[in-house]
Design a protein around this motif. Structure first.
Motif, PDB file in Angstrom:
ATOM      1  N   ASP A  76       0.826  -1.207   0.000  1.00  0.00           N
ATOM      2  CA  ASP A  76       0.000   0.000   0.000  1.00  0.00           C
ATOM      3  C   ASP A  76       0.861   1.258   0.000  1.00  0.00           C
ATOM      4  OD1 ASP A  76      -2.158  -1.606   0.068  1.00  0.00           O
ATOM      5  OD2 ASP A  76      -2.729  -1.190   2.135  1.00  0.00           O
ATOM      6  N   PHE A  77       0.596   2.165  -0.934  1.00  0.00           N
ATOM      7  CA  PHE A  77       1.352   3.418  -0.995  1.00  0.00           C
ATOM      8  C   PHE A  77       0.405   4.579  -1.241  1.00  0.00           C
ATOM      9  CE2 PHE A  77       1.260   1.832  -5.355  1.00  0.00           C
ATOM     10  CZ  PHE A  77       0.976   2.950  -6.115  1.00  0.00           C
ATOM     11  N   ARG A  78       0.813   5.724  -0.779  1.00  0.00           N
ATOM     12  CA  ARG A  78       0.098   6.966  -1.035  1.00  0.00           C
ATOM     13  C   ARG A  78       0.892   7.783  -2.044  1.00  0.00           C
ATOM     14  NH1 ARG A  78      -4.080   7.931   2.442  1.00  0.00           N
ATOM     15  NH2 ARG A  78      -4.135   6.657   4.347  1.00  0.00           N
ATOM     16  N   TYR A  79       0.215   8.698  -2.717  1.00  0.00           N
ATOM     17  CA  TYR A  79       0.883   9.512  -3.718  1.00  0.00           C
ATOM     18  C   TYR A  79       0.338  10.939  -3.672  1.00  0.00           C
ATOM     19  CZ  TYR A  79      -3.406   8.341  -6.270  1.00  0.00           C
ATOM     20  OH  TYR A  79      -4.714   8.168  -6.634  1.00  0.00           O
ATOM     21  N   HIS A  80       1.170  11.880  -4.118  1.00  0.00           N
ATOM     22  CA  HIS A  80       0.785  13.281  -4.208  1.00  0.00           C
ATOM     23  C   HIS A  80       0.537  13.609  -5.674  1.00  0.00           C
ATOM     24  CE1 HIS A  80       2.759  14.589  -0.153  1.00  0.00           C
ATOM     25  NE2 HIS A  80       2.307  13.343  -0.106  1.00  0.00           N
ATOM     26  N   ALA A  81      -0.708  13.863  -6.030  1.00  0.00           N
ATOM     27  CA  ALA A  81      -1.063  14.297  -7.382  1.00  0.00           C
ATOM     28  C   ALA A  81      -1.201  15.810  -7.324  1.00  0.00           C
ATOM     29  CB  ALA A  81      -2.362  13.639  -7.830  1.00  0.00           C
ATOM     30  N   ASP A  82      -0.147  16.508  -7.766  1.00  0.00           N
ATOM     31  CA  ASP A  82      -0.045  17.957  -7.525  1.00  0.00           C
ATOM     32  C   ASP A  82      -0.072  18.169  -6.014  1.00  0.00           C
ATOM     33  OD1 ASP A  82      -0.066  18.471 -10.330  1.00  0.00           O
ATOM     34  OD2 ASP A  82      -2.229  18.278 -10.330  1.00  0.00           O
ATOM     35  N   ILE A  83      -1.111  18.826  -5.483  1.00  0.00           N
ATOM     36  CA  ILE A  83      -1.184  19.060  -4.038  1.00  0.00           C
ATOM     37  C   ILE A  83      -2.202  18.149  -3.363  1.00  0.00           C
ATOM     38  CG2 ILE A  83      -0.428  21.454  -4.209  1.00  0.00           C
ATOM     39  CD1 ILE A  83      -3.348  22.283  -4.091  1.00  0.00           C
ATOM     40  N   GLN A  84      -2.774  17.232  -4.129  1.00  0.00           N
ATOM     41  CA  GLN A  84      -3.791  16.325  -3.591  1.00  0.00           C
ATOM     42  C   GLN A  84      -3.148  14.998  -3.222  1.00  0.00           C
ATOM     43  OE1 GLN A  84      -7.065  17.360  -3.492  1.00  0.00           O
ATOM     44  NE2 GLN A  84      -7.740  15.522  -2.405  1.00  0.00           N
ATOM     45  N   VAL A  85      -3.439  14.487  -2.022  1.00  0.00           N
ATOM     46  CA  VAL A  85      -2.910  13.197  -1.583  1.00  0.00           C
ATOM     47  C   VAL A  85      -3.909  12.105  -1.927  1.00  0.00           C
ATOM     48  CG1 VAL A  85      -2.121  11.826   0.375  1.00  0.00           C
ATOM     49  CG2 VAL A  85      -1.607  14.270   0.276  1.00  0.00           C
ATOM     50  N   GLY A  86      -3.424  11.042  -2.589  1.00  0.00           N
ATOM     51  CA  GLY A  86      -4.279   9.925  -2.968  1.00  0.00           C
ATOM     52  C   GLY A  86      -3.806   8.629  -2.351  1.00  0.00           C
ATOM     53  N   GLY A  87      -4.664   7.620  -2.356  1.00  0.00           N
ATOM     54  CA  GLY A  87      -4.324   6.319  -1.822  1.00  0.00           C
ATOM     55  C   GLY A  87      -4.851   6.127  -0.415  1.00  0.00           C
ATOM     56  N   PRO A  88      -4.442   5.017   0.224  1.00  0.00           N
ATOM     57  CA  PRO A  88      -3.458   4.044  -0.250  1.00  0.00           C
ATOM     58  C   PRO A  88      -4.020   3.105  -1.319  1.00  0.00           C
ATOM     59  CG  PRO A  88      -4.323   3.364   1.879  1.00  0.00           C
ATOM     60  CD  PRO A  88      -4.927   4.709   1.593  1.00  0.00           C
ATOM     61  N   VAL A  89      -3.127   2.705  -2.231  1.00  0.00           N
ATOM     62  CA  VAL A  89      -3.480   1.764  -3.289  1.00  0.00           C
ATOM     63  C   VAL A  89      -2.372   0.734  -3.418  1.00  0.00           C
ATOM     64  CG1 VAL A  89      -4.873   3.427  -4.596  1.00  0.00           C
ATOM     65  CG2 VAL A  89      -2.416   3.270  -5.033  1.00  0.00           C
ATOM     66  N   ARG A  90      -2.691  -0.376  -4.075  1.00  0.00           N
ATOM     67  CA  ARG A  90      -1.682  -1.416  -4.332  1.00  0.00           C
ATOM     68  C   ARG A  90      -1.093  -1.285  -5.724  1.00  0.00           C
ATOM     69  NH1 ARG A  90      -2.072  -6.302  -0.891  1.00  0.00           N
ATOM     70  NH2 ARG A  90      -2.283  -5.377   1.196  1.00  0.00           N
ATOM     71  N   THR A  91      -1.864  -0.733  -6.644  1.00  0.00           N
ATOM     72  CA  THR A  91      -1.373  -0.529  -8.010  1.00  0.00           C
ATOM     73  C   THR A  91      -2.130   0.628  -8.643  1.00  0.00           C
ATOM     74  OG1 THR A  91      -0.959  -1.582 -10.163  1.00  0.00           O
ATOM     75  CG2 THR A  91      -2.982  -2.188  -9.010  1.00  0.00           C
ATOM     76  N   ARG A  92      -1.435   1.363  -9.507  1.00  0.00           N
ATOM     77  CA  ARG A  92      -2.068   2.484 -10.204  1.00  0.00           C
ATOM     78  C   ARG A  92      -1.277   2.762 -11.475  1.00  0.00           C
ATOM     79  NH1 ARG A  92      -6.110   5.678  -7.307  1.00  0.00           N
ATOM     80  NH2 ARG A  92      -7.039   3.756  -8.096  1.00  0.00           N
ATOM     81  N   THR A  93      -2.008   3.088 -12.538  1.00  0.00           N
ATOM     82  CA  THR A  93      -1.375   3.433 -13.808  1.00  0.00           C
ATOM     83  C   THR A  93      -1.755   4.858 -14.186  1.00  0.00           C
ATOM     84  OG1 THR A  93      -1.358   1.152 -14.621  1.00  0.00           O
ATOM     85  CG2 THR A  93      -1.223   2.892 -16.271  1.00  0.00           C
ATOM     86  N   TRP A  94      -0.752   5.649 -14.574  1.00  0.00           N
ATOM     87  CA  TRP A  94      -0.975   7.011 -15.057  1.00  0.00           C
ATOM     88  C   TRP A  94      -0.599   7.075 -16.537  1.00  0.00           C
ATOM     89  CZ3 TRP A  94       0.810   5.921 -10.187  1.00  0.00           C
ATOM     90  CH2 TRP A  94       0.112   6.512  -9.122  1.00  0.00           C
ATOM     91  N   THR A  95      -1.468   7.669 -17.339  1.00  0.00           N
ATOM     92  CA  THR A  95      -1.262   7.762 -18.783  1.00  0.00           C
ATOM     93  C   THR A  95      -1.286   9.220 -19.216  1.00  0.00           C
ATOM     94  OG1 THR A  95      -2.362   5.625 -19.085  1.00  0.00           O
ATOM     95  CG2 THR A  95      -2.121   7.016 -21.034  1.00  0.00           C
ATOM     96  N   VAL A  96      -0.378   9.589 -20.105  1.00  0.00           N
ATOM     97  CA  VAL A  96      -0.300  10.966 -20.597  1.00  0.00           C
ATOM     98  C   VAL A  96      -1.346  11.178 -21.688  1.00  0.00           C
ATOM     99  CG1 VAL A  96       1.155  12.718 -21.670  1.00  0.00           C
ATOM    100  CG2 VAL A  96       2.162  11.050 -20.101  1.00  0.00           C
ATOM    101  N   ARG A  97      -2.138  12.221 -21.532  1.00  0.00           N
ATOM    102  CA  ARG A  97      -3.037  12.680 -22.598  1.00  0.00           C
ATOM    103  C   ARG A  97      -2.429  13.965 -23.174  1.00  0.00           C
ATOM    104  NH1 ARG A  97      -8.209  10.553 -21.215  1.00  0.00           N
ATOM    105  NH2 ARG A  97      -7.801   8.419 -20.462  1.00  0.00           N
ATOM    106  N   ALA A  98      -1.864  13.851 -24.356  1.00  0.00           N
ATOM    107  CA  ALA A  98      -1.116  14.966 -24.944  1.00  0.00           C
ATOM    108  C   ALA A  98      -2.046  16.128 -25.296  1.00  0.00           C
ATOM    109  CB  ALA A  98      -0.372  14.494 -26.184  1.00  0.00           C
ATOM    110  N   GLY A  99      -1.666  17.338 -24.872  1.00  0.00           N
ATOM    111  CA  GLY A  99      -2.427  18.539 -25.212  1.00  0.00           C
ATOM    112  C   GLY A  99      -3.882  18.466 -24.822  1.00  0.00           C
ATOM    113  N   ALA A 100      -4.180  17.829 -23.684  1.00  0.00           N
ATOM    114  CA  ALA A 100      -5.563  17.494 -23.350  1.00  0.00           C
ATOM    115  C   ALA A 100      -6.366  18.650 -22.776  1.00  0.00           C
ATOM    116  CB  ALA A 100      -5.590  16.326 -22.361  1.00  0.00           C
ATOM    117  N   TRP A 101      -5.694  19.722 -22.330  1.00  0.00           N
ATOM    118  CA  TRP A 101      -6.472  20.843 -21.812  1.00  0.00           C
ATOM    119  C   TRP A 101      -5.791  22.150 -22.196  1.00  0.00           C
ATOM    120  CZ3 TRP A 101      -5.192  23.886 -17.191  1.00  0.00           C
ATOM    121  CH2 TRP A 101      -3.962  23.558 -16.620  1.00  0.00           C
ATOM    122  N   GLY A 102      -6.589  23.216 -22.185  1.00  0.00           N
ATOM    123  CA  GLY A 102      -6.083  24.513 -22.602  1.00  0.00           C
ATOM    124  C   GLY A 102      -6.106  25.508 -21.452  1.00  0.00           C
TER     125      GLY A 102
END
Length: 285
Positions: A251-277
């Protein structure tokens, strides 16, 4: 970041959503931003009382371009809402940064100008920059940096040791130091945890090698790649570029920008190119 794009014909039909934290933190900057935006556009002002009303206001924006007045959390909340609507690429977002300096680090790293007047003018006359987005398999988003630090080794009782007892212990330690030298103590070992890290299916670290931290940073709109950095206590950092990063282990926690997430056992992050303006000053980047 990719080349700037001029806003469309509806650029001056604005929906201005003022985060309640901004109103409490710096009412004067909020007032200035409202005055500048109202003078230069047909602005509809919304004053939500909480996250649900914040999201509802954005979802009912119609053809108006959204402008958020608030800090990094408000920016992240807005992009998350647009992502849930599957429209972050169509809606160019503006931010008027209002809040404590520590709560605006993400906004400034993205190029949002400091100060209500400069940011409001950028919302009116800036240019749209396409930015990458890290999206995880639970539909969470990361605008800037994902960080997975090792867990603290301090037990809760020690971390909560405050108040009079702490003051007394500090005074007692100071007296002992003045009376006789304190023998040096060896440095504490680095905090680590065991994680398996894969970048586009390539194994970068397995569970048999402890790591101090894992950092994943989107690199803008150029190629849709994220930079992965794995720090270990015994070797040089391992780096790679990838479109998808999977982390698994205990189990691990993670910081997504300033938001703390988890705990989780597995997680996948995928890049969405140019996804927001994001509206930024003309010529920025």
């Amino acid at each position: 970041m990719s080349a700037a794009q001029p806003p469309g014909d509806g650029a001056h039909q604005l929906l201005v959503v003022i985060d309640p934290v901004a109103r409490r933190t710096d009412g004067e900057s909020v007032r200035i931003a409202k005055d500048v935006l109202s003078a230069g556009s047909h602005a509809k002002i919304c004053l939500p009382d909480g996250p649900e009303e914040f999201a509802r206001a954005l979802s009912r924006r119609g053809s108006r371009r959204p402008v958020v007045v608030g800090d990094d959390r408000a920016l992240r909340r807005a992009v998350s809402q647009l992502h849930r609507e599957r429209e972050p690429a169509q809606a160019a977002l503006s931010l008027i940064p209002v809040g404590a300096a520590a709560a605006l680090e993400l906004a400034h790293s993205l190029g949002v100008p400091p100060g209500a007047v400069a940011a409001a003018r950028t919302a009116l006359d800036g240019a749209v920059r396409r930015l990458d987005l890290l999206v995880d398999d639970s539909d969470g988003v990361v605008l800037g940096t994902l960080h997975i630090p090792a867990l603290s080794a301090l037990p809760g009782a020690v971390a909560a040791h405050t108040g009079v007892t702490a003051v007394w212990d500090t005074c007692r330690t100071l007296v002992r130091t003045l009376v006789r030298p304190t023998p040096s103590t060896p440095p504490a070992p680095p905090r680590t945890h065991r994680l398996r890290v894969e970048a586009d299916g390539v194994l970068l670290n397995d569970l048999d090698r402890p790591v101090e931290s894992v950092t994943v940073t989107s690199q803008g709109g150029d190629g849709g790649l994220a930079e992965v950095v794995i720090r270990t206590p015994v070797s040089e950092p391992v780096t790679a570029e990838a479109k998808a990063v999977t982390v698994s282990g205990a189990d691990f926690r993670y910081h997504a920008d300033i938001q703390v997430g988890g705990p989780v056992r597995t997680r996948t992050w995928t890049v969405r190119a140019g996804a927001w303006g994001l509206m930024l000053p003309v010529g920025e980047g």
